[in-house]
Enzyme design. Sequence first.
Site, short mmCIF file in Angstrom:
data_model
loop_
_atom_site.label_atom_id
_atom_site.label_comp_id
_atom_site.label_asym_id
_atom_site.label_seq_id
_atom_site.Cartn_x
_atom_site.Cartn_y
_atom_site.Cartn_z
N GLU A 85 19.25 -12.85 -31.24
CA GLU A 85 19.40 -14.18 -30.62
C GLU A 85 20.70 -14.22 -29.80
OE1 GLU A 85 17.14 -16.73 -34.14
OE2 GLU A 85 19.33 -16.66 -34.17
N HIS A 103 25.09 -19.67 -41.09
CA HIS A 103 25.52 -21.03 -40.74
C HIS A 103 25.97 -21.80 -41.98
CE1 HIS A 103 24.39 -21.30 -36.45
NE2 HIS A 103 23.39 -20.50 -36.75
N HIS A 150 23.65 -16.75 -31.06
CA HIS A 150 24.09 -16.82 -32.47
C HIS A 150 25.28 -15.89 -32.73
CE1 HIS A 150 23.08 -17.25 -36.91
NE2 HIS A 150 23.67 -16.06 -36.94
N ARG A 158 25.61 -25.38 -41.29
CA ARG A 158 24.24 -25.87 -41.58
C ARG A 158 24.06 -25.96 -43.09
NH1 ARG A 158 19.93 -21.74 -39.51
NH2 ARG A 158 20.88 -22.37 -37.54
N ASP A 207 25.93 -21.52 -32.92
CA ASP A 207 24.94 -21.29 -31.88
C ASP A 207 25.43 -21.99 -30.62
OD1 ASP A 207 23.22 -20.02 -33.70
OD2 ASP A 207 22.04 -21.84 -34.05
#
Length: 206
Positions: free
Chosen positions: A185, A117, A188, A73, A124
Amino acid sequence: GPMPEDFVEMNQALPDAIYDIRYYTDNNFVGEPVEGYLEPKCILQQQAAKALQEVATKASEQGLKLKIFDCYRPQRSVAHFMRWAQDLSDIHTKADYYPNLPKDKLVGEYIAERSGHSRGATVDLTLARQDSEGNWQELDMASPFDMFDPLSNTANPTISAEQAANRQLLKELMESAGFSNYAMEWWHYSLVPQPYPDTYFDFPVK
Ligand SMILES: C[C@@H](N)C(=O)N[C@H](C)C(=O)O
Ligand SMILES: [Zn+2]
């Protein structure tokens, strides 16, 4: 800058996975395509790429596929998340993504300002299985990807035994290849140790 040489396009390196790169689309918590995602691609640093290939091989032995929502990301995408987070008047995705939490509680716990990320070795994902008609369906994990809620905490005690077993299956597959889960999460995972522990890359996803 350009993509570093040791980063890999997973759509080519792992063509059997299902790619649903949500930040490329408007089907995400921001409600619009996220800056930096120019193509719906999963890019990972090569050690993470290799580890994820191992996971996919083990999963396929159990009739399962990996369904991947986000990989590398760019930092500019995280900056877009932060602009969204600061605009407390925009709550048009609240019902779908954070029905029980105030928007100002998301950054830190559910959305990182400095994200793994961006270091290139975090992913994810969930698992999918073929139904009787041959369509790949996500396993029931009790909450969908990016539902920012205690229900998404991996060890949430209120979910069903089957949902907990599905989370555990993903966790065991990922841990056996060297990934570690983020307890807030269930989707993740980061490679440990991180190949680039201190670098936040910003080349676009394309
Ligand atoms: C936003 C969500 N998909 C996620 O990745 N959260 C963690 C905390 C992160 O932003 O690194
Ligand atoms: Zn994540």
